[in-house]
Design an enzyme around this catalytic site. Structure first.
Site, PDB file in Angstrom:
ATOM      1  N   HIS A   1       0.819  -1.214   0.000  1.00 45.87           N
ATOM      2  CA  HIS A   1       0.000   0.000   0.000  1.00 45.87           C
ATOM      3  C   HIS A   1       0.849   1.260   0.000  1.00 45.87           C
ATOM      4  CE1 HIS A   1       0.418  -0.789   4.467  1.00 45.87           C
ATOM      5  NE2 HIS A   1       0.650   0.516   4.466  1.00 45.87           N
TER       6      HIS A   1
ATOM      7  N   GLU B   1       7.637   1.209   5.071  1.00 47.25           N
ATOM      8  CA  GLU B   1       7.131   0.156   5.944  1.00 47.25           C
ATOM      9  C   GLU B   1       7.407  -1.190   5.286  1.00 47.25           C
ATOM     10  OE1 GLU B   1       2.925   0.501   6.735  1.00 47.25           O
ATOM     11  OE2 GLU B   1       2.870  -1.313   7.979  1.00 47.25           O
TER      12      GLU B   1
ATOM     13  N   HIS C   1       3.965   7.258   3.527  1.00 49.45           N
ATOM     14  CA  HIS C   1       4.926   6.149   3.454  1.00 49.45           C
ATOM     15  C   HIS C   1       4.564   5.184   2.334  1.00 49.45           C
ATOM     16  CE1 HIS C   1       1.805   4.280   6.106  1.00 49.45           C
ATOM     17  NE2 HIS C   1       2.153   3.160   5.499  1.00 49.45           N
TER      18      HIS C   1
END
Lengths: 138, 138
Positions: free
Chosen positions: B7, B129, B80
């Protein structure tokens, strides 16, 4: 409405240095050749991620639109998101009908198909590129 | 090495308002229910894009790590990128062996699998991440 995420645009002061990191992260074969897009004032390099791409963007020339971004983010960072649409002119009309500001006329982008940008103020702070899908794909 | 882009994390001052825009952009069915992640100080909402997801992130509580980002970017923006790996502990060791700073120990993320973040200074200005792929997928 929008289709797949074609790429995430990541600004960098040095494609050469960033490409080295992305070769480590995704493998040598994932990182393409860098090339200039003089009309847009950028040099770009695409990195293949399994389900999308990262577009590394370096300023090209004194008037590059990337200089301002790098002045605020000297190490580089996330610059834009690019989504695909089947028809660029229909997409432009769709955004404009909803009061979202399209920045300029459609023009040929890094993948050779027409693109435009939508103003980040109309997209929750996200500079958004809209790109016509390459013919014969998707 | 890294796998698919799970994502793109997009910070917003209001998931309710952003969700309205994403329903317009990707269709009503693409926008999930928002939920709180108190341990991480955020409320999140996933939007299904054909080949990945957008994670809308709103601050939760006075100590939310998103407050600083929104102070700099009041309208919200790209926060992010999250990539998948098969084994979170092997990934942590891989980054650390290359001198890239892993921020804290692996913990359970928004998709219920272990995650950690890598310092943006070691990732070309991109807060990254790393997420263990859900079991049985991919």
């Amino acid at each position: 409405m929008l289709g797949r995420l074609n790429h995430v645009g990541v600004a960098t002061p040095s494609i050469a240095q960033s490409a080295e990191r992305y070769r480590l992260l995704f493998g040598d074969a994932a990182v393409g050749e860098a090339f200039d897009l003089p009309a847009q004032g950028v040099r770009v390099c695409f990195v293949d991620v399994p389900n999308t791409q990262v577009e590394l963007i370096e300023p090209l020339g004194a008037d590059s639109p990337i200089h301002g971004f790098l002045a605020k983010n000297p190490a580089g960072g996330q610059h834009h998101l690019c989504y695909e649409v089947p028809d660029i002119h229909a997409a432009k009309a769709w955004f404009e009908a909803r009061g979202m500001r399209v920045l300029g006329e459609p023009r040929i982008g890094a993948h050779g198909t027409p693109i435009f940008f939508v103003h980040p103020k109309d997209m929750g702070g996200v500079l958004t590129e809209i790109m016509e899908s390459p013919r014969g794909e998707h």
